[in-house]
Design a protein around this motif. Structure first.
Motif, PDB file in Angstrom:
ATOM      1  N   ASN A   1      10.945   4.011 112.684  1.00 40.92           N
ATOM      2  CA  ASN A   1       9.764   3.440 113.319  1.00 40.92           C
ATOM      3  C   ASN A   1       9.634   1.942 113.075  1.00 40.92           C
ATOM      4  O   ASN A   1       8.937   1.252 113.829  1.00 40.92           O
ATOM      5  CB  ASN A   1       8.493   4.139 112.799  1.00 40.92           C
ATOM      6  CG  ASN A   1       8.165   5.408 113.553  1.00 40.92           C
ATOM      7  OD1 ASN A   1       7.838   5.389 114.735  1.00 40.92           O
ATOM      8  ND2 ASN A   1       8.271   6.536 112.861  1.00 40.92           N
TER       9      ASN A   1
ATOM     10  N   VAL B   1       4.559  -0.846 118.638  1.00 38.27           N
ATOM     11  CA  VAL B   1       3.623   0.120 118.069  1.00 38.27           C
ATOM     12  C   VAL B   1       2.930  -0.508 116.867  1.00 38.27           C
ATOM     13  O   VAL B   1       3.421  -1.475 116.277  1.00 38.27           O
ATOM     14  CB  VAL B   1       4.299   1.446 117.648  1.00 38.27           C
ATOM     15  CG1 VAL B   1       5.078   2.061 118.796  1.00 38.27           C
ATOM     16  CG2 VAL B   1       5.180   1.253 116.427  1.00 38.27           C
TER      17      VAL B   1
ATOM     18  N   TYR C   1      -0.634   7.215 120.408  1.00 37.47           N
ATOM     19  CA  TYR C   1       0.315   8.333 120.345  1.00 37.47           C
ATOM     20  C   TYR C   1       0.377   8.797 118.896  1.00 37.47           C
ATOM     21  O   TYR C   1       0.676   8.012 117.996  1.00 37.47           O
ATOM     22  CB  TYR C   1       1.705   7.884 120.815  1.00 37.47           C
ATOM     23  CG  TYR C   1       2.773   8.956 120.723  1.00 37.47           C
ATOM     24  CD1 TYR C   1       2.888   9.926 121.719  1.00 37.47           C
ATOM     25  CD2 TYR C   1       3.670   8.996 119.659  1.00 37.47           C
ATOM     26  CE1 TYR C   1       3.876  10.916 121.635  1.00 37.47           C
ATOM     27  CE2 TYR C   1       4.650   9.970 119.576  1.00 37.47           C
ATOM     28  CZ  TYR C   1       4.743  10.924 120.565  1.00 37.47           C
ATOM     29  OH  TYR C   1       5.712  11.893 120.485  1.00 37.47           O
ATOM     30  N   TYR C   2       0.056  10.067 118.672  1.00 33.64           N
ATOM     31  CA  TYR C   2       0.165  10.586 117.312  1.00 33.64           C
ATOM     32  C   TYR C   2       0.654  12.022 117.341  1.00 33.64           C
ATOM     33  O   TYR C   2       0.523  12.726 118.336  1.00 33.64           O
ATOM     34  CB  TYR C   2      -1.170  10.474 116.562  1.00 33.64           C
ATOM     35  CG  TYR C   2      -2.272  11.405 117.022  1.00 33.64           C
ATOM     36  CD1 TYR C   2      -2.483  12.642 116.409  1.00 33.64           C
ATOM     37  CD2 TYR C   2      -3.122  11.046 118.068  1.00 33.64           C
ATOM     38  CE1 TYR C   2      -3.505  13.491 116.818  1.00 33.64           C
ATOM     39  CE2 TYR C   2      -4.150  11.883 118.479  1.00 33.64           C
ATOM     40  CZ  TYR C   2      -4.337  13.103 117.857  1.00 33.64           C
ATOM     41  OH  TYR C   2      -5.343  13.939 118.266  1.00 33.64           O
TER      42      TYR C   2
ATOM     43  N   VAL D   1       1.271   0.389 121.247  1.00 31.88           N
ATOM     44  CA  VAL D   1       0.800   1.768 121.185  1.00 31.88           C
ATOM     45  C   VAL D   1       0.325   2.010 119.760  1.00 31.88           C
ATOM     46  O   VAL D   1       1.056   1.741 118.803  1.00 31.88           O
ATOM     47  CB  VAL D   1       1.933   2.755 121.536  1.00 31.88           C
ATOM     48  CG1 VAL D   1       1.494   4.189 121.278  1.00 31.88           C
ATOM     49  CG2 VAL D   1       2.365   2.586 122.988  1.00 31.88           C
ATOM     50  N   TYR D   2      -0.887   2.497 119.601  1.00 30.10           N
ATOM     51  CA  TYR D   2      -1.375   2.845 118.274  1.00 30.10           C
ATOM     52  C   TYR D   2      -0.721   4.152 117.837  1.00 30.10           C
ATOM     53  O   TYR D   2      -0.862   5.179 118.499  1.00 30.10           O
ATOM     54  CB  TYR D   2      -2.890   2.966 118.261  1.00 30.10           C
ATOM     55  CG  TYR D   2      -3.605   1.656 118.528  1.00 30.10           C
ATOM     56  CD1 TYR D   2      -3.112   0.460 118.007  1.00 30.10           C
ATOM     57  CD2 TYR D   2      -4.754   1.606 119.304  1.00 30.10           C
ATOM     58  CE1 TYR D   2      -3.744  -0.737 118.244  1.00 30.10           C
ATOM     59  CE2 TYR D   2      -5.400   0.403 119.545  1.00 30.10           C
ATOM     60  CZ  TYR D   2      -4.895  -0.766 119.021  1.00 30.10           C
ATOM     61  OH  TYR D   2      -5.531  -1.965 119.257  1.00 30.10           O
ATOM     62  N   LEU D   3      -0.013   4.090 116.729  1.00 31.79           N
ATOM     63  CA  LEU D   3       0.798   5.208 116.250  1.00 31.79           C
ATOM     64  C   LEU D   3       0.149   5.836 115.027  1.00 31.79           C
ATOM     65  O   LEU D   3      -0.294   5.138 114.117  1.00 31.79           O
ATOM     66  CB  LEU D   3       2.195   4.701 115.893  1.00 31.79           C
ATOM     67  CG  LEU D   3       3.175   5.697 115.278  1.00 31.79           C
ATOM     68  CD1 LEU D   3       3.518   6.803 116.262  1.00 31.79           C
ATOM     69  CD2 LEU D   3       4.444   4.966 114.816  1.00 31.79           C
TER      70      LEU D   3
ATOM     71  N   TYR E   1      10.201  -0.643 115.928  1.00 29.45           N
ATOM     72  CA  TYR E   1       9.140  -0.618 116.929  1.00 29.45           C
ATOM     73  C   TYR E   1       7.940  -1.441 116.458  1.00 29.45           C
ATOM     74  O   TYR E   1       7.316  -2.161 117.249  1.00 29.45           O
ATOM     75  CB  TYR E   1       8.693   0.820 117.201  1.00 29.45           C
ATOM     76  CG  TYR E   1       9.700   1.662 117.928  1.00 29.45           C
ATOM     77  CD1 TYR E   1       9.608   1.876 119.307  1.00 29.45           C
ATOM     78  CD2 TYR E   1      10.760   2.262 117.245  1.00 29.45           C
ATOM     79  CE1 TYR E   1      10.532   2.658 119.979  1.00 29.45           C
ATOM     80  CE2 TYR E   1      11.697   3.037 117.910  1.00 29.45           C
ATOM     81  CZ  TYR E   1      11.578   3.232 119.279  1.00 29.45           C
ATOM     82  OH  TYR E   1      12.504   4.002 119.945  1.00 29.45           O
TER      83      TYR E   1
ATOM     84  N   LEU F   1       8.423   8.759 122.071  1.00 31.51           N
ATOM     85  CA  LEU F   1       7.785   7.488 121.742  1.00 31.51           C
ATOM     86  C   LEU F   1       8.210   6.402 122.726  1.00 31.51           C
ATOM     87  O   LEU F   1       7.385   5.578 123.146  1.00 31.51           O
ATOM     88  CB  LEU F   1       8.132   7.075 120.307  1.00 31.51           C
ATOM     89  CG  LEU F   1       7.478   5.770 119.824  1.00 31.51           C
ATOM     90  CD1 LEU F   1       5.954   5.873 119.854  1.00 31.51           C
ATOM     91  CD2 LEU F   1       7.964   5.412 118.421  1.00 31.51           C
TER      92      LEU F   1
ATOM     93  N   TRP G   1       0.703   0.991 113.384  1.00 27.27           N
ATOM     94  CA  TRP G   1       0.183   2.143 112.666  1.00 27.27           C
ATOM     95  C   TRP G   1      -1.337   2.070 112.553  1.00 27.27           C
ATOM     96  O   TRP G   1      -1.901   1.046 112.209  1.00 27.27           O
ATOM     97  CB  TRP G   1       0.764   2.199 111.253  1.00 27.27           C
ATOM     98  CG  TRP G   1       2.151   2.755 111.182  1.00 27.27           C
ATOM     99  CD1 TRP G   1       3.311   2.050 111.015  1.00 27.27           C
ATOM    100  CD2 TRP G   1       2.521   4.136 111.259  1.00 27.27           C
ATOM    101  NE1 TRP G   1       4.375   2.913 110.983  1.00 27.27           N
ATOM    102  CE2 TRP G   1       3.928   4.199 111.133  1.00 27.27           C
ATOM    103  CE3 TRP G   1       1.801   5.317 111.421  1.00 27.27           C
ATOM    104  CZ2 TRP G   1       4.627   5.392 111.161  1.00 27.27           C
ATOM    105  CZ3 TRP G   1       2.492   6.516 111.456  1.00 27.27           C
ATOM    106  CH2 TRP G   1       3.893   6.545 111.327  1.00 27.27           C
TER     107      TRP G   1
END
Length: 372
Positions: A343, A352, A321-322, A78-80, A346, A306, A354
């Protein structure tokens, strides 16, 4: 004679056993390699560290890995991200001391995030003109340090707003920010009863962020969810939208403000749907107004959501997800460290990754090209 030989053999055997025993350690070696000095307790599970020899760093990482039903290899991470609205400092254009404080906070938070390999997306409002006024190009510095830059327009939210002015005012904000030498492809704070999608396209933007429920006011009344059918302002309908997390973790293209909730592959504006405000999770859960007081409960609720986002990953789509934050108000630095640290497992588990919001947009474009 045979008796003497027998005695000598027994003596040699006993001597050999004694020599072998002396060469062995008193206790068996620890099969778990010890972490390097200075590493265990730094909050990062790496190298030889594991839950047995460094539980303070690694128990959470292993829990995250074992609690996921879908491996990163199947769906990717997931792009955080986090968007930060640089707003609420109206006097900094005339007050250099106030501007310096604002710019100092931006640099302080950027350094903190960089310590954890995290990225911010700064969405600029008053500080654009103030940077020009006082000759401190903090936003260009942020871009050069790997953070994202965009506009926080805060336009079109009044029911009596003149829609004919929309694209022009959006374009002015884009041009002014670009005069600082930064790349500007997106804006937030554009939800309106006007056709905000077309206005954004005409103003030269590629994508938008920070969607709230007031955005449905551009839809025909019959298409609006009943609870948001007659919103008086973005403040009155500032709820996260779409409401279901499953509808917020994938970008989509929009044709116009009159049908933007439906993906249109030919649409010229991309929406990156936003989730909650980082300091608003507890109030959102209680159904009360957000006071921007960052708490441990906010952090716990963030990670609950998350985890849901990780479980909802789709291998055939971009998963993102941001959350948001208004600076605005400074958040407690120690709590921010706690959030960033939690974080880390993860990221290390590959669940995830960043990214700035512009990087999420780029990933979506690349995904479109691969699928065409």
């Amino acid at each position: 004679m045979w008796s003497q030989i027998k005695k000598r053999t027994i003596l040699w055997f006993l001597l050999l056993v004694f020599i072998i025993s002396a060469c062995q350690p008193e206790e068996p070696p620890n099969k778990q390699p010890k972490p390097q000095a200075g590493k265990c307790g730094d909050g990062i599970c790496s190298g030889p560290e594991n839950a047995d020899n460094c539980p303070e760093d690694c128990e959470e990482a292993e829990k995250v890995q074992s609690g996921s039903d879908t491996t990163a290899g199947e769906a990717g991470p997931v792009y955080l991200g986090i968007m930060v609205h640089l707003e609420g400092w109206q006097d900094e254009l005339f007050n250099e001391e106030m501007f310096n404080k604002h710019a100092g906070l931006i640099r302080e938070y950027a350094s903190l995030f960089e310590t954890y390999g995290a990225k911010l997306t700064w969405e600029s409002k008053e500080i654009t003109d103030a940077s020009i006024q006082w000759g401190d190009n903090v936003l260009k510095e942020m871009e050069e340090r790997g953070h994202g830059i965009g506009v926080h327009a805060d336009l079109g939210g009044q029911l009596d707003y003149n829609c004919d002015m929309f694209d022009r005012e959006l374009h002015i904000r884009k041009e002014t920010l670009e005069s600082l030498g930064v790349t500007v492809r997106h804006a937030s704070g554009v939800v309106s009863h006007c056709d905000w999608v077309t206005a954004m396209v005409d103003a030269g933007y590629n994508f938008t962020t920070g969607m709230v429920a007031y955005g449905v006011m551009s839809l025909p009344e019959a298409m609006r969810p009943e609870k948001f059918r007659n919103c008086s302002s973005p403040y009155a309908c500032h709820d996260t939208f779409p409401e279901a997390l499953a509808d917020r973790i994938h970008p989509w293209r929009m044709h116009s403000g009159f049908d933007w909730i439906r993906h249109d592959p030919d649409g010229k504006l991309v929406l990156l749907p936003a989730s909650n405000g980082l300091a608003c999770f507890s109030e959102s859960a209680a159904g009360t107004e957000c006071e921007q007081e960052f708490t441990l409960e906010d952090i716990d609720l963030f990670f609950e959501e998350l985890d849901e986002a990780v479980a909802l990953r789709d291998p055939n789509q971009i998963n993102m997800y941001y959350v948001g934050w208004s600076l605005g108000k400074a958040l407690d630095t120690e709590l921010m460290k706690e959030w960033l640290q939690r974080n880390v497992p993860y990221v290390e588990a590959g669940l995830v990754e960043w990214k700035t919001l512009p990087e999420m947009y780029d990933a979506y474009i690349a995904w479109e090209v691969e699928g065409s």
